[in-house]
Write a protein that holds these residues in place. Structure first.
Motif, short mmCIF file in Angstrom:
data_model
loop_
_atom_site.label_atom_id
_atom_site.label_comp_id
_atom_site.label_asym_id
_atom_site.label_seq_id
_atom_site.Cartn_x
_atom_site.Cartn_y
_atom_site.Cartn_z
N TYR A 1 1.40 3.98 -3.18
CA TYR A 1 1.16 5.40 -2.96
C TYR A 1 2.41 6.22 -3.30
O TYR A 1 2.36 7.16 -4.10
CB TYR A 1 0.74 5.66 -1.51
N VAL B 1 0.83 -1.21 0.00
CA VAL B 1 0.00 0.00 0.00
C VAL B 1 0.86 1.26 0.00
O VAL B 1 0.64 2.18 -0.79
CB VAL B 1 -0.94 0.00 1.22
N SER C 1 -7.07 -3.39 6.78
CA SER C 1 -7.10 -4.69 6.10
C SER C 1 -7.51 -5.80 7.05
O SER C 1 -7.53 -5.61 8.26
CB SER C 1 -5.72 -5.02 5.51
N SER D 1 -6.64 1.84 -5.28
CA SER D 1 -5.53 1.13 -5.92
C SER D 1 -5.63 1.25 -7.45
O SER D 1 -4.67 1.62 -8.13
CB SER D 1 -5.57 -0.32 -5.48
#
Ligand SMILES: Nc1nc2c(ncn2[C@H]2C[C@H](O)[C@@H](COP(=O)(O)OP(=O)(O)OP(=O)(O)O)O2)c(=O)[nH]1
Ligand SMILES: Nc1nc2c(ncn2[C@H]2C[C@H](O)[C@@H](COP(=O)(O)OP(=O)(O)OP(=O)(O)O)O2)c(=O)[nH]1
Ligand SMILES: Nc1nc2c(ncn2[C@H]2C[C@H](O)[C@@H](COP(=O)(O)OP(=O)(O)OP(=O)(O)O)O2)c(=O)[nH]1
Ligand SMILES: Nc1nc2c(ncn2[C@H]2C[C@H](O)[C@@H](COP(=O)(O)OP(=O)(O)OP(=O)(O)O)O2)c(=O)[nH]1
Ligand SMILES: O=P(O)(O)OP(=O)(O)OP(=O)(O)O
Ligand SMILES: O=P(O)(O)OP(=O)(O)OP(=O)(O)O
Ligand SMILES: O=P(O)(O)OP(=O)(O)OP(=O)(O)O
Ligand SMILES: O=P(O)(O)OP(=O)(O)OP(=O)(O)O
Ligand SMILES: [Mg+2]
Ligand SMILES: [Mg+2]
Ligand SMILES: [Mg+2]
Ligand SMILES: [Mg+2]
Ligand SMILES: [Mg+2]
Ligand SMILES: [Mg+2]
Ligand SMILES: [Mg+2]
Ligand SMILES: [Mg+2]
Ligand SMILES: [Mg+2]
Ligand SMILES: [Mg+2]
Ligand SMILES: [Mg+2]
Ligand SMILES: [Mg+2]
Lengths: 292, 292, 292, 292
Positions: free
Chosen positions: A154, A150, B1, A188
């Protein structure tokens, strides 16, 4: 002496037996440290390799560590369930491991940053977490790798936006603010599309960036010999039995074939594989066995 | 998550409030390390000064440490009762302090050992001990200094015997075995006599060897101002009262006169005084006040 | 046997030495229990005396408890700093004390509630809190007594309002709701005034309601003898000295004159005094000495 | 109030998640207590049934306890891995459970000992042990039952020897000393032989003496319904698949058929089975599932 009684104020704490011991080390104030030392953005190969070098050093010193996982300014180390280092004394394990890691990081600095002097001594914090089951442990590692993923997604998009912002009236600060703004609320999928626009396919980014680094302890010679003997015994026993379960047996044998290690130096290998929710990763590296 | 739940396995531990937090750091395997790096025996000035340098660095970073005490390969740090660093989280305090100390030790190595390369990265262990009362704390420091004294007395006599052993048939190993043999069962008095025979007066040995090093935090400007105001207020109040307790007042005033610190650099001083069972030491440095 | 290894999973925890150990016990679901057993509101003498009886029994069994303090459905017990019961093992102290208290409460139920059968077995929870200084400990007891005071002031006014509500159309439920409404936002002063209106002077309420019950351990014969000897020795020593400090000496002597205990039965006394911020309370009962 | 800060000295401790919580309760000084209350030797049915009654009461109050195991003056309780009672707060669980057990024991005393008054209130200690795996947990229970077995074998033989010692010159004390002497160094086999001589076949002794008492939580109606639904779903899904794994499926179905519980009262059953190293015991009672 009459002062010795103060020794009894020490409060020992032994970590619960038969649980996985995870030690996570994280750079203190590394936003500042990486800036002060000109780390490349978002990923500096030298920095990553230095972290891996320090981690490797730790795993050579503490042979009950089976897995190391590193990303960004952090490294997690997993000791096997049966670990007895320092009789599982929490303070000893915590302090010597973080001290060793710190020490190795600085000691090896110049090898990876030959042109960049160390401006000030970096430090790390550390914590210990216990996991009672392999499922919890696997989820822990998935958690850290998902975090890597993640953040890297980014950061990669972010710096792409910044570097491709050709507005000459804007300072770098302003470009960064703009990029943050652009990425607000994106998923995403959106980030992949942005990259696509700039001709970047995220899946072609280096595995080491997208997945971090996994250090996997290999079986050593003694262990391999022991296993070989066991296996032999087991086989001859099984041959006495009927051949009905033949296929199954073959399967086990295949799985158990361990990596061949020629010398002590190769006692730990480094891979950049996907482990998020991947049973298969653990099987391939025989980790269920090694982590016992 | 879906992996984030593993974060909840972290078990925080906050150190009991209103107790003195002592962090003791000790070199791991320093018998070997000092040998490998040619430390002088029994005391190497460069090694001692490097330890003090690392300790000083730590005390600059953690301003709630009031006292540092170092001898041999160890250093103890005392945080004041009201300390709130990291909300008194044990793992954070333990890990960052030992990491910082390790880091500073290696970073400054070349300043103190310009002619001796670092062969391998040294590491330290660390532990935290809580003391509920100032008496216990004073006894703790007495314990460490008494340990310094006993060891140094032994080591000094020991190496004197070894170096003055002119038996040419003996290896150094054998001379050392002989010296240990000679010292078996001896008391403090006996060791002083042996030294006397070789013309050595132990009391003339350097204080830094016999007593170790004490780092004492000084009041900073803000604190001094605050105290000055308080003092002023108190005085004017007292002047309203009868003058019967005049002497006593003077006494207090004298005691409380704090050291004058010109600049930030002098925020910690180093002394090599006797503190074993010495109330006076704590008074002179206003430690009862500072440790609150 | 091959199963014995499971014993090693026990994780002992010893309470930090030289700290006051406070054990607070509190009735589980006593809102329901007191209702189910027809306790008088807001204070039931039988209930209070039964609590005190159970507490007394505990203090007879654990002689290192110096103070007990009870109010409502709770009781706090203070062990002296030097206590060594069960080597200060937390689980042993916690479990046996709460078990003993529970046991004594039920065992003695019928003495205090001869006309009220026990409908179901009551239970208590318990916790241990450590206090490093006498100031913290005194503040703890002040906290509990202040809590008693605040609650009792509220409850007394509350039930006065309910019982004096002559509105025949209202159910008891409705009267209680009304009383809560009336008391919303009121200060201590307001509640005193309300009571005054109904002719009640809160200060005339029984001390046992307003302040709770304090159980104070008395010196036993052996301790008194020891102290007497010490005192004698000290006196003869002092007489050798000049007589300048005469007054002071007398003062100490007076303070230290301990209560005379005739028999073992009187080893603990019960008082209902004010201890909130009251140094004097501790002095009068020689608690600074006893709590060491 | 200004005293409230003392509340922050409470140090919470939450038990590691996803581990089995075992609470073992043991009578304090029950050698004396059983003597003082005329318990039959070596096993008193009333005493055993009272213990079981108290345990049953506890399991009704704490529904996350899946197994209870009692023998002699002790009882162990196993909470399932996923238990969240009191957010797994150690002190709350420990204190309320031991308090509840004590309470129930005394409350029900007269039902089991109608002719024997309670002379003094009995108390229990308690401790908590965590087990990370089902194997460790099974070994724990095996350990306790093996202990029961060994002690009962000894005690049974011992009292047989004492009661059959017809030497009129000897006091009971002397007969007991003799019996201890006779049993010194004997093995299990020897004890069986001694009993045989007196016409006693140990294997005919009551299961409740030889194996203790096991309380097993049953599925409740809601859980059964849920499971039934799941099962149904699973079956219909499987029927879509080929029939190759037919046998295996049947097997699972058989095993999973849960006990039928008519009413809430039967939520816990009591058995006196052998569980030492007996996988089968756990399967039969569906404990692997229940303990999750
Ligand atoms: N430029 C650059 N920065 C990196 C690299 N790896 C890590 N960093 C930086 C990015 C983040 O600002 C920082 C790691 O984030 P953390 O959450 O650990 O924060 P930080 O260490 O600043 O504070 P902390 O003391 O851990 O709370 O390290 C790299 O390869 N290149
Ligand atoms: N030559 C020399 N040796 C020193 C000096 N200061 C300390 N050492 C050595 C002497 C001792 O062998 C060692 C400290 O003793 P320790 O009890 O801490 O043992 P060591 O560090 O070997 O093992 P450890 O890991 O702490 O259990 O360090 C010094 O100034 N010169
Ligand atoms: N009627 C009456 N009630 C009392 C007396 N002493 C205590 N109580 C009741 C009033 C409160 O509802 C209760 C104590 O309050 P707690 O905060 O301890 O609550 P409770 O025990 O219900 O719940 P808990 O399990 O402690 O969380 O006991 C009394 O003398 N008379
Ligand atoms: N007569 C008789 N005695 C029993 C029975 N069940 C248990 N006991 C006694 C036998 C043992 O002396 C005692 C249990 O042994 P423990 O090791 O728990 O010792 P005890 O409770 O005396 O001390 P402790 O406070 O637990 O250290 O209880 C019974 O059914 N009949
Ligand atoms: O290291 P030592 O021998 O001085 O003694 P210790 O430090 O109390 O022992 P440990 O390091 O094992 O806690
Ligand atoms: O450091 P962060 O922000 O990633 O989060 P954390 O490590 O869980 O926080 P802390 O370092 O305070 O434990
Ligand atoms: O029980 P309370 O509401 O007085 O408050 P507490 O006792 O601090 O809460 P807990 O019993 O949950 O610790
Ligand atoms: O009580 P014992 O003798 O069976 O052994 P233990 O219970 O392990 O000892 P302790 O009660 O002191 O924890
Ligand atoms: Mg962090
Ligand atoms: Mg960081
Ligand atoms: Mg980080
Ligand atoms: Mg050591
Ligand atoms: Mg050392
Ligand atoms: Mg040392
Ligand atoms: Mg409560
Ligand atoms: Mg209550
Ligand atoms: Mg209450
Ligand atoms: Mg016991
Ligand atoms: Mg017992
Ligand atoms: Mg027992």
């Amino acid at each position: 002496s009459k002062f010795q009684y103060v020794k009894h104020f020490e409060q020992p704490h032994d970590l619960l037996k038969n649980t996985f011991i995870v030690v996570r080390i994280d750079g203190k104030g590394f936003s500042k440290f990486t800036n002060a030392h000109g780390f490349e953005k978002p990923n500096d190969d030298r920095g990553i390799e230095l972290m891996n070098c320090a981690a490797l050093s730790l795993m050579k010193a503490f042979t009950e560590i089976i897995i190391g996982y590193g990303q960004s300014d952090e490294y997690s180390f997993v000791l096997k369930k049966s670990a007895t280092t320092y009789s599982r004394r929490e303070d000893k394990i915590l302090s010597t491991m973080v001290s060793h890691f710190t020490s190795a990081y600085i000691f090896n600095w110049c090898k990876f940053f030959p042109d960049q002097e160390l401006e000030y001594p970096p430090t790390f914090d550390a914590r210990i977490i216990l996991y009672p089951t392999i499922e919890n442990l696997m989820d822990y590692l998935s958690w850290r790798q998902a975090d890597c993923h993640v953040n890297n997604l980014y950061n990669t998009t972010f710096w792409l936006l910044v570097h491709n912002n050709s507005d000459e009236d804007k300072t770098s600060q302003e470009k960064q603010a703009q990029a943050h703004e652009d990425l607000k609320g994106t998923f995403s999928k959106d980030k992949h599309e942005i990259m696509h626009k700039f001709g970047v396919n995220y899946n072609n980014e280096k595995d080491i960036y997208r997945r971090g680094s996994i250090l996997v302890r290999q079986w050593n010679a003694t262990q391999l010999n022991k296993q070989a003997k066991k296996e032999k015994k087991r086989k001859s026993k099984e041959e006495e039995k009927k051949e009905e379960t033949k296929e199954e047996k073959q399967d086990i044998t295949t799985k158990k074939k361990p990596e061949i290690i020629q010398d002590k130096e190769k006692s730990v290998i480094i891979v950049h594989e996907d482990l998020v929710d991947k049973m298969e990763f653990y099987e391939r590296h025989d980790l269920f066995e090694k982590l016992k």
